[in-house]
Design a protein around this motif. Structure first.
Motif, PDB file in Angstrom:
ATOM      1  N   ILE A  32      10.182  35.755 -22.549  1.00  0.00           N
ATOM      2  CA  ILE A  32       9.375  36.627 -21.695  1.00  0.00           C
ATOM      3  C   ILE A  32       8.054  36.970 -22.375  1.00  0.00           C
ATOM      4  N   GLU A  35       5.693  34.075 -22.199  1.00  0.00           N
ATOM      5  CA  GLU A  35       5.172  33.802 -20.857  1.00  0.00           C
ATOM      6  C   GLU A  35       4.225  34.888 -20.357  1.00  0.00           C
ATOM      7  N   THR A  36       4.521  36.130 -20.689  1.00  0.00           N
ATOM      8  CA  THR A  36       3.753  37.244 -20.126  1.00  0.00           C
ATOM      9  C   THR A  36       2.818  37.907 -21.121  1.00  0.00           C
TER      10      THR A  36
END
Length: 219
Positions: A32, A35-36
């Motif tokens: 996560i 990706e973010t």
């Protein structure tokens, strides 16, 4: 021809332990974060002393803390003079880029940087010049903190601790010289805090900004 040095075996063993034990528990979180991007709520300005790692002290997960470490956890005042300012650049990125909510200046006991400042100060102008290109200038940032010492211990260890406390108070004052931080604090969008970690006992002392005193955390 000089032989290429081998990668430190202790680091390889540590990485193996991380990969086999911690990474399986954190793999989803790492994906996560990849990706973010990172969105830490807290920035910590701490000392680079190997005994006082904020991520360990606060049992932090990956992506939780944005940590800036330097000698003696010092915060230089705002000074955009076109030179290189690593700590100030990291502070600016944490505030403007990551939009952290909390900034903690965290010192610790038996700080070598503060000890070096005291030794240099007490030696006076006639002391032999040390073979240092950077440290002497850097630790001179401790000097203004002497005006913020609240404690009056008689022993040398207590006097050093009092200056370590005062340096944290000074660090918070220096943070307020950054226009972005001052403005965000005034409208309640950022909070400044101070803490001191006792290496010998593992206790965390938190700055009460109303009194200027440090009290043992009771969390």
């Amino acid at each position: 021809m000089t032989e290429t040095p081998a990668f430190p075996s202790r680091l390889l063993r540590g990485y193996t332990a991380f990969r086999d034990q911690r990474l399986p528990q954190e793999s989803a979180r790492y994906r996560i974060l990849a990706e973010t991007g990172q969105r830490p709520r807290t920035m910590i300005i701490g000392c680079c002393d190997s005994r006082a790692a904020p991520e360990t002290i606060f049992d932090a997960a990956p992506g939780e803390l944005f940590v800036i470490r330097n000698v003696a956890n010092l915060v230089p005042p705002y000074d955009p003079d076109g030179e290189y300012h690593g700590t100030s650049a990291a502070i600016e990125f944490g505030v403007m880029g990551l939009k952290v909510r909390y900034i903690l200046v965290m010192g610790h006991g038996r700080c070598g940087g503060v000890q070096a400042y005291i030794a240099s100060r007490d030696a006076g102008p006639n002391a032999p010049e040390e073979p240092s290109a950077f440290i002497g200038k850097w630790i001179s940032l401790v000097a203004p903190a002497e005006q913020l010492v609240c404690e009056s211990p008689e022993d040398a260890a207590g006097r050093q601790r009092a200056l370590e406390f005062a340096s944290i108070r000074q660090g918070i004052e220096n943070l307020r010289t950054f226009p972005s931080i001052r403005n965000l604090e005034e409208i309640g969008e950022i909070e400044l805090h101070g803490a001191w970690f006792d290496i010998s006992t593992g206790e965390l002392h938190i700055l009460d900004q109303a009194t200027g005193r440090f009290e043992v955390a009771k969390g």
